[in-house]
Design a protein around this motif. Structure first.
Motif, PDB file in Angstrom:
ATOM      1  N   ILE A 265     -34.787 -86.283  -6.361  1.00  0.00           N
ATOM      2  CA  ILE A 265     -34.083 -86.045  -5.023  1.00  0.00           C
ATOM      3  C   ILE A 265     -33.136 -85.291  -5.944  1.00  0.00           C
ATOM      4  O   ILE A 265     -32.162 -84.696  -5.411  1.00  0.00           O
ATOM      5  CB  ILE A 265     -34.125 -86.496  -4.348  1.00  0.00           C
ATOM      6  N   THR A 266     -31.949 -86.605  -6.473  1.00  0.00           N
ATOM      7  CA  THR A 266     -30.659 -86.212  -7.453  1.00  0.00           C
ATOM      8  C   THR A 266     -30.950 -85.194  -8.119  1.00  0.00           C
ATOM      9  O   THR A 266     -30.104 -84.140  -8.240  1.00  0.00           O
ATOM     10  CB  THR A 266     -30.291 -87.334  -7.773  1.00  0.00           C
ATOM     11  N   SER A 267     -32.090 -84.870  -8.796  1.00  0.00           N
ATOM     12  CA  SER A 267     -32.121 -84.109  -9.861  1.00  0.00           C
ATOM     13  C   SER A 267     -32.097 -82.366  -9.016  1.00  0.00           C
ATOM     14  O   SER A 267     -31.489 -81.672  -9.632  1.00  0.00           O
ATOM     15  CB  SER A 267     -33.392 -84.112 -10.838  1.00  0.00           C
ATOM     16  N   PHE A 268     -33.431 -83.105  -8.212  1.00  0.00           N
ATOM     17  CA  PHE A 268     -32.665 -81.249  -7.357  1.00  0.00           C
ATOM     18  C   PHE A 268     -31.708 -80.687  -6.485  1.00  0.00           C
ATOM     19  O   PHE A 268     -31.124 -78.969  -7.024  1.00  0.00           O
ATOM     20  CB  PHE A 268     -33.808 -81.431  -6.012  1.00  0.00           C
ATOM     21  N   LEU A 269     -31.306 -81.968  -6.613  1.00  0.00           N
ATOM     22  CA  LEU A 269     -29.490 -81.824  -5.258  1.00  0.00           C
ATOM     23  C   LEU A 269     -28.460 -80.712  -6.373  1.00  0.00           C
ATOM     24  O   LEU A 269     -27.932 -79.935  -6.452  1.00  0.00           O
ATOM     25  CB  LEU A 269     -29.046 -82.199  -4.593  1.00  0.00           C
ATOM     26  N   ALA A 270     -28.315 -81.542  -8.152  1.00  0.00           N
ATOM     27  CA  ALA A 270     -27.690 -81.235  -8.985  1.00  0.00           C
ATOM     28  C   ALA A 270     -28.663 -79.727  -9.157  1.00  0.00           C
ATOM     29  O   ALA A 270     -27.402 -79.001  -9.490  1.00  0.00           O
ATOM     30  CB  ALA A 270     -27.933 -82.164 -10.256  1.00  0.00           C
ATOM     31  N   GLY A 271     -29.626 -79.570  -9.283  1.00  0.00           N
ATOM     32  CA  GLY A 271     -29.865 -78.225  -9.981  1.00  0.00           C
ATOM     33  C   GLY A 271     -29.884 -77.271  -8.824  1.00  0.00           C
ATOM     34  O   GLY A 271     -29.478 -75.848  -9.421  1.00  0.00           O
TER      35      GLY A 271
ATOM     36  N   TRP B 233     -29.508 -99.299 -16.579  1.00  0.00           N
ATOM     37  CA  TRP B 233     -29.559 -97.117 -16.890  1.00  0.00           C
ATOM     38  C   TRP B 233     -29.136 -96.623 -15.683  1.00  0.00           C
ATOM     39  O   TRP B 233     -28.607 -95.631 -15.498  1.00  0.00           O
ATOM     40  CB  TRP B 233     -31.095 -96.990 -16.624  1.00  0.00           C
ATOM     41  N   ALA B 234     -28.777 -97.456 -13.991  1.00  0.00           N
ATOM     42  CA  ALA B 234     -28.641 -96.218 -13.269  1.00  0.00           C
ATOM     43  C   ALA B 234     -27.597 -96.413 -13.543  1.00  0.00           C
ATOM     44  O   ALA B 234     -26.872 -94.904 -12.415  1.00  0.00           O
ATOM     45  CB  ALA B 234     -28.928 -96.946 -11.894  1.00  0.00           C
ATOM     46  N   LEU B 235     -26.381 -97.253 -13.267  1.00  0.00           N
ATOM     47  CA  LEU B 235     -24.956 -97.328 -13.493  1.00  0.00           C
ATOM     48  C   LEU B 235     -24.435 -95.894 -14.834  1.00  0.00           C
ATOM     49  O   LEU B 235     -23.927 -95.022 -14.838  1.00  0.00           O
ATOM     50  CB  LEU B 235     -24.342 -98.443 -13.556  1.00  0.00           C
TER      51      LEU B 235
ATOM     52  N   ILE C 111     -21.909 -92.646 -13.452  1.00  0.00           N
ATOM     53  CA  ILE C 111     -20.617 -92.547 -13.591  1.00  0.00           C
ATOM     54  C   ILE C 111     -20.742 -91.590 -14.047  1.00  0.00           C
ATOM     55  O   ILE C 111     -19.464 -91.083 -13.616  1.00  0.00           O
ATOM     56  CB  ILE C 111     -20.599 -93.532 -14.709  1.00  0.00           C
ATOM     57  N   TRP C 112     -21.108 -89.975 -13.846  1.00  0.00           N
ATOM     58  CA  TRP C 112     -21.094 -89.184 -14.874  1.00  0.00           C
ATOM     59  C   TRP C 112     -20.752 -88.057 -13.455  1.00  0.00           C
ATOM     60  O   TRP C 112     -20.309 -87.225 -13.720  1.00  0.00           O
ATOM     61  CB  TRP C 112     -22.165 -88.202 -15.417  1.00  0.00           C
ATOM     62  N   GLY C 113     -20.897 -88.602 -12.605  1.00  0.00           N
ATOM     63  CA  GLY C 113     -20.870 -86.915 -11.061  1.00  0.00           C
ATOM     64  C   GLY C 113     -19.288 -87.826 -10.492  1.00  0.00           C
ATOM     65  O   GLY C 113     -18.201 -87.208 -10.439  1.00  0.00           O
ATOM     66  N   PHE C 114     -18.140 -88.930 -11.317  1.00  0.00           N
ATOM     67  CA  PHE C 114     -17.170 -88.602 -11.442  1.00  0.00           C
ATOM     68  C   PHE C 114     -16.065 -87.048 -12.194  1.00  0.00           C
ATOM     69  O   PHE C 114     -14.939 -87.052 -11.212  1.00  0.00           O
ATOM     70  CB  PHE C 114     -16.310 -90.153 -11.611  1.00  0.00           C
ATOM     71  N   LEU C 115     -16.887 -87.430 -12.388  1.00  0.00           N
ATOM     72  CA  LEU C 115     -16.102 -85.890 -13.722  1.00  0.00           C
ATOM     73  C   LEU C 115     -15.940 -84.223 -12.128  1.00  0.00           C
ATOM     74  O   LEU C 115     -15.329 -83.959 -12.461  1.00  0.00           O
ATOM     75  CB  LEU C 115     -17.265 -84.857 -14.061  1.00  0.00           C
ATOM     76  N   ALA C 116     -16.355 -84.652 -11.017  1.00  0.00           N
ATOM     77  CA  ALA C 116     -16.956 -83.597 -10.455  1.00  0.00           C
ATOM     78  C   ALA C 116     -15.593 -83.792  -9.130  1.00  0.00           C
ATOM     79  O   ALA C 116     -15.409 -83.082  -8.572  1.00  0.00           O
ATOM     80  CB  ALA C 116     -17.668 -83.763  -9.725  1.00  0.00           C
ATOM     81  N   ILE C 117     -15.277 -84.700  -9.261  1.00  0.00           N
ATOM     82  CA  ILE C 117     -13.767 -84.881  -7.890  1.00  0.00           C
ATOM     83  C   ILE C 117     -12.685 -84.281  -8.774  1.00  0.00           C
ATOM     84  O   ILE C 117     -12.581 -83.682  -7.489  1.00  0.00           O
ATOM     85  CB  ILE C 117     -13.646 -86.355  -7.952  1.00  0.00           C
TER      86      ILE C 117
ATOM     87  N   THR D  96     -24.900 -90.940  -6.654  1.00  0.00           N
ATOM     88  CA  THR D  96     -25.542 -91.836  -5.540  1.00  0.00           C
ATOM     89  C   THR D  96     -26.499 -92.625  -6.904  1.00  0.00           C
ATOM     90  O   THR D  96     -27.531 -93.080  -5.757  1.00  0.00           O
ATOM     91  CB  THR D  96     -26.018 -91.143  -4.577  1.00  0.00           C
ATOM     92  N   ARG D  97     -26.889 -92.084  -7.644  1.00  0.00           N
ATOM     93  CA  ARG D  97     -27.799 -92.486  -8.877  1.00  0.00           C
ATOM     94  C   ARG D  97     -27.638 -93.991  -8.689  1.00  0.00           C
ATOM     95  O   ARG D  97     -28.598 -94.759  -9.368  1.00  0.00           O
ATOM     96  CB  ARG D  97     -27.836 -92.078  -9.525  1.00  0.00           C
ATOM     97  N   ILE D  98     -26.577 -94.297  -8.430  1.00  0.00           N
ATOM     98  CA  ILE D  98     -25.917 -96.077  -8.562  1.00  0.00           C
ATOM     99  C   ILE D  98     -26.359 -96.937  -7.731  1.00  0.00           C
ATOM    100  O   ILE D  98     -27.364 -97.902  -7.492  1.00  0.00           O
ATOM    101  CB  ILE D  98     -25.097 -96.306  -8.672  1.00  0.00           C
ATOM    102  N   VAL D  99     -27.103 -95.917  -6.034  1.00  0.00           N
ATOM    103  CA  VAL D  99     -27.174 -96.932  -5.544  1.00  0.00           C
ATOM    104  C   VAL D  99     -28.898 -96.185  -5.313  1.00  0.00           C
ATOM    105  O   VAL D  99     -29.742 -97.180  -4.792  1.00  0.00           O
ATOM    106  CB  VAL D  99     -26.600 -95.970  -3.817  1.00  0.00           C
ATOM    107  N   PHE D 100     -29.220 -95.639  -5.516  1.00  0.00           N
ATOM    108  CA  PHE D 100     -30.490 -95.261  -5.327  1.00  0.00           C
ATOM    109  C   PHE D 100     -31.101 -94.946  -6.795  1.00  0.00           C
ATOM    110  O   PHE D 100     -31.069 -93.580  -7.049  1.00  0.00           O
ATOM    111  CB  PHE D 100     -30.900 -94.223  -3.925  1.00  0.00           C
TER     112      PHE D 100
END
Length: 393
Positions: free
Chosen positions: A104-110, A165-167, A171-177, A92-96
């Protein structure tokens, strides 16, 4: 072990590997382009360091949830959902892409990483009680691999995506799928394997144990070192006149060396099992690397990166082994690991933040290098105290 059991164990290790790759990129991908993001968002170095400090603090704050979550939902569902959360937060960092969205995304990942780490640690203890060291080596290797590719390719993606830089981060989020699907398909919750003579539901409370506290303090200092270097090493290299891609390559080199060491050192520890001698030897080598770090020359920072990578490759997996060594059953392994990871990560959240604050104040990374030295000294003291406590038991 028959062929079927070997195949099953291999698949489980593969699933552990895939999940573990996702435990670092949400944090380590920021370091290579930290200066670029700071300039784009017009924020201070202290504010940027929060992108590392917040998820690391979450890794500590929420680690105690690992025990009740694993008990209620099991290994399979818990890690599947949490891995998905890492992927969602990162993508979601690409959108927000505002500063607040990054926080917020750092908090959720942590939050997700916090709970996954002790669950996997306890799962390895349960599933591979006689081969704990090499499996933890693979677990550490996978985390190092995730850190290495995110450190190495984020800057390249930034250039390839025309400065987006957002993209480059998302892009690293796709590793989780793939990791999420593989874990859910491979891992099955089943009865606990009983090994040894200390199988009981009774568990010593680590919060009331002095040795557990010392292990926690050691773990906090070594993770402080890791996150300080992954956050600020590129910035130090930039200060010494390197380009963004070259400075990012310094961090990549450190993580690649760490990657190789994550496999080699735990295997050697399995053969020569005195953990504390290993730790003091690695810390001494790290002090040498810190001394070279002070030399104001490009060759010196490359040498220091190699040394730091080697040292970190041993400090972390041995730190994971220490609470497991003391545990007499699976419940104790889970609770001691949860405590050590919880307190250790909460401690380590303040080191990158301190470096960012000092850098804003002084406009030089000279004091960053001294903070690295101090961390090695504090680690050495904690290992010395640990040794005294073990002898008195």
């Amino acid at each position: 072990m028959n062929q079927r059991s070997k195949w099953s164990a291999g698949l489980i290790i593969f699933a552990i590997f895939l999940v573990s790759i996702n435990l670092r990129p949400a944090v380590t991908s920021v370091g290579p382009i930290l200066s670029t993001i700071r300039e784009s968002l017009h924020v201070s170095s202290t504010q940027m360091s929060l992108l590392t400090s917040i998820p690391v603090f979450c890794m500590g704050l929420f680690a105690p949830l690992a025990v009740p979550m694993q008990k209620k939902y099991g290994y399979r569902l818990s890690i599947t959902v949490l891995t998905g959360l890492i992927g969602l937060a990162t993508v979601t960092r690409i959108v927000f892409s505002s500063y607040s969205a990054l926080l917020i995304t750092s908090f959720l990942a942590g939050f997700a990483i916090a709970i996954i780490s002790p669950i996997i640690n306890a799962y390895i203890k349960q599933k591979f009680p006689t081969r704990m060291e090499p499996v933890i080596g693979i677990y550490s290797f996978a985390m190092g691999f995730g850190a290495a590719i995110s450190a190495g390719f984020t800057g390249i993606f930034y250039k390839s995506f025309d400065g987006n830089w957002a993209l480059s981060l998302s892009i690293w989020g796709f590793l989780a799928i793939f990791a999420m699907i593989s874990w859910f398909a491979i891992v099955k919750d089943g009865p606990v394997r009983k090994v040894g003579t200390h199988q009981t539901d009774q568990a010593r409370n680590p919060w009331k144990n002095k040795l557990a506290w010392t292990i926690l303090i050691y773990f906090g200092f070594q993770t402080s070192l890791f996150f300080s270097l992954t956050t600020w090493l590129t910035s130090v290299a930039l200060e010494q006149g390197m380009t963004l891609l070259t400075a990012g390559s310094v961090l990549t080199l450190m993580t690649i060396v760490q990657l190789v060491g994550n496999i080699l050192i735990p295997s050697l520890v399995n053969r020569y099992p005195n953990r504390l001698i290993w730790l003091q030897s690695l810390i001494f080598i790290g002090v040498v690397g810190s001394a070279i770090f002070f030399i104001d020359s490009t060759w010196a920072i490359w040498i220091s990166a190699v040394i730091f990578g080697l040292v970190l490759s041993g400090l972390f997996p041995i730190g994971l082994m220490l609470p497991l060594d003391e545990a007499v059953n699976n419940r104790e392994a889970n609770e001691w690991s949860s405590m050590v990871l919880s307190g250790g990560f909460m401690m380590s959240a303040f080191a990158p933040l301190t470096i960012g604050f000092v850098y804003d104040w002084t406009a030089t990374h000279y004091f960053t290098k001294w903070i690295i030295v101090i961390l090695f000294i504090l680690m050495s003291l904690s290992v010395f105290i640990m040794q005294k406590q073990k002898k008195s038991v």
